[in-house]
Design a protein around this motif. Structure first.
Motif, short mmCIF file in Angstrom:
data_model
loop_
_atom_site.label_atom_id
_atom_site.label_comp_id
_atom_site.label_asym_id
_atom_site.label_seq_id
_atom_site.Cartn_x
_atom_site.Cartn_y
_atom_site.Cartn_z
N ALA A 63 0.84 -1.20 0.00
CA ALA A 63 0.00 0.00 0.00
C ALA A 63 0.87 1.26 0.00
CB ALA A 63 -0.93 -0.01 1.20
N ARG A 64 1.96 1.24 0.75
CA ARG A 64 2.87 2.39 0.76
C ARG A 64 3.50 2.57 -0.63
NH1 ARG A 64 4.46 -0.07 5.58
NH2 ARG A 64 6.40 -0.80 4.64
N TYR A 65 3.95 1.47 -1.20
CA TYR A 65 4.59 1.54 -2.53
C TYR A 65 3.62 2.08 -3.58
CZ TYR A 65 6.14 -0.27 -7.05
OH TYR A 65 6.46 -0.40 -8.38
N ALA A 66 2.40 1.55 -3.59
CA ALA A 66 1.41 1.95 -4.60
C ALA A 66 1.03 3.42 -4.47
CB ALA A 66 0.18 1.06 -4.50
N SER A 98 10.96 -8.16 -15.47
CA SER A 98 11.76 -7.04 -14.96
C SER A 98 10.93 -5.92 -14.38
CB SER A 98 12.65 -6.49 -16.08
OG SER A 98 11.87 -5.92 -17.12
N ARG A 99 9.62 -5.91 -14.69
CA ARG A 99 8.75 -4.85 -14.19
C ARG A 99 8.19 -5.17 -12.80
NH1 ARG A 99 4.80 -5.16 -19.20
NH2 ARG A 99 5.21 -7.36 -18.70
N VAL A 100 8.48 -6.37 -12.32
CA VAL A 100 8.00 -6.80 -11.00
C VAL A 100 9.21 -7.01 -10.10
CG1 VAL A 100 6.66 -8.51 -9.73
CG2 VAL A 100 6.05 -7.96 -12.10
N SER A 101 9.35 -6.19 -9.08
CA SER A 101 10.47 -6.31 -8.15
C SER A 101 9.91 -6.44 -6.73
CB SER A 101 11.37 -5.07 -8.24
OG SER A 101 12.44 -5.16 -7.31
N PRO A 102 9.90 -7.66 -6.15
CA PRO A 102 9.22 -7.87 -4.86
C PRO A 102 9.69 -6.94 -3.74
CG PRO A 102 9.66 -9.97 -5.90
CD PRO A 102 10.35 -8.93 -6.74
N GLU A 103 10.99 -6.75 -3.61
CA GLU A 103 11.46 -5.88 -2.52
C GLU A 103 10.93 -4.46 -2.68
OE1 GLU A 103 14.43 -9.23 -2.69
OE2 GLU A 103 13.42 -7.95 -4.17
N GLY A 238 0.50 -0.71 -9.49
CA GLY A 238 1.47 -1.10 -8.50
C GLY A 238 0.89 -1.86 -7.34
N ARG A 239 -0.42 -2.07 -7.33
CA ARG A 239 -1.07 -2.75 -6.21
C ARG A 239 -1.04 -4.27 -6.40
NH1 ARG A 239 -3.34 0.04 -2.39
NH2 ARG A 239 -3.82 2.25 -2.70
N VAL A 240 -0.97 -4.95 -5.27
CA VAL A 240 -1.06 -6.41 -5.25
C VAL A 240 -2.41 -6.79 -4.64
CG1 VAL A 240 -0.14 -8.53 -4.23
CG2 VAL A 240 1.43 -6.75 -5.06
N ASP A 241 -3.18 -7.57 -5.39
CA ASP A 241 -4.45 -8.09 -4.91
C ASP A 241 -4.29 -9.56 -4.57
OD1 ASP A 241 -5.76 -5.66 -5.34
OD2 ASP A 241 -6.24 -6.19 -7.41
#
Length: 245
Positions: A63-66, A98-103, A238-241
């Motif tokens: 949530a902070r990242y998004a 490359s567009r997905v960086s978990p950290e 940028g959100r993860v559901d």
């Protein structure tokens, strides 16, 4: 026998002996076989969490990242502690895109996440072994299978399914692994496109494979010391559901 052994026909006598040895090691404390996660006190005490707490922290970080409010990191401040070992609070099986960086997408620093990556975020024997290490030795209470929108591996597999396409080199092995999820999605009712449905189905199947993987993960899930969930990263926001299983 784990589900991968069945599907890949790897249930040889040598394989069975290896699995039996691993099972005994896990019961006695597999860390004694592979070494300790850290020398003395855990390098990151805040990472010692229950499964639900770990999931909550992961989603709060996203949530902070998004919202473009990621935490400023002082990487030098943790270097000495992390040199003594690691105690990540979550494991990730993520697509190699490359567009997905978990950290980054979970607003975490070094030592927080134990990340495995493969195009199409599906389970292989090596991926499974790495995640077993993350749970049995590093004591992570959470695994997330993280897929994403507009996944090239999923799109290519859908194309192979529709047009019976073949891919060069070893790329075909990715499509072959993902194809069951595409077939299942094509034969069922779903909202949205086949690519969207197959992306979610592929995540569900990977979660199920991990939940049923013996001797380590299935036991940890049964004992409620481990939670395995699925998530989908949306490239446009940028959100993860979380994915319903």
């Amino acid at each position: 026998m784990c589900i991968l052994c069945k599907s890949n026909n790897l249930a040889s006598p040598t394989r069975r002996r290896t699995l039996a040895a691993l099972s005994m090691a896990s019961m006695a404390g597999v860390s004694g076989l592979f070494g300790q996660a850290y020398a003395a006190a855990p390098p990151k005490p805040d990472n010692i969490l229950l499964p639900d707490q770990a999931l909550e922290r992961l989603m709060q970080g996203n949530a902070r990242y998004a919202s473009n409010a990621s935490t400023h990191r002082d990487f030098a401040s943790t270097r000495a502690a992390l040199a003594t070992g690691q105690n990540p609070y979550a494991c990730l099986l993520s697509c190699a895109d490359s567009r997905v960086s978990p950290e980054l997408c979970f607003d975490e620093a070094r030592g927080d996440l134990f990340v495995t990556r493969i195009a199409g975020n599906y389970v292989t024997n090596d991926i499974l072994a790495s995640l077993e290490y993350g749970v049995a030795v590093l004591h992570s209470p959470l695994i997330m299978v993280l897929g994403h929108t507009r996944c090239g591996a999923i799109s290519a597999t859908v194309d192979a399914f529709k047009k019976n396409a073949q891919f060069p080199g070893h790329i075909q092995s990715i499509a072959t692994a993902i194809l069951p999820a595409v077939r299942a999605s094509a034969s069922s009712k779903h909202a949205g496109t086949l690519i969207e449905a197959a992306t979610k189905e592929n995540i569900r199947r990977s979660v199920k494979t991990l939940q049923e993987a013996t001797p380590i993960l299935a036991k940890s899930v049964h004992e409620k010391t481990l939670k395995i969930v699925g998530g989908i990263y949306r490239l446009d926001t940028g959100r993860v559901d979380l994915v319903d299983l």
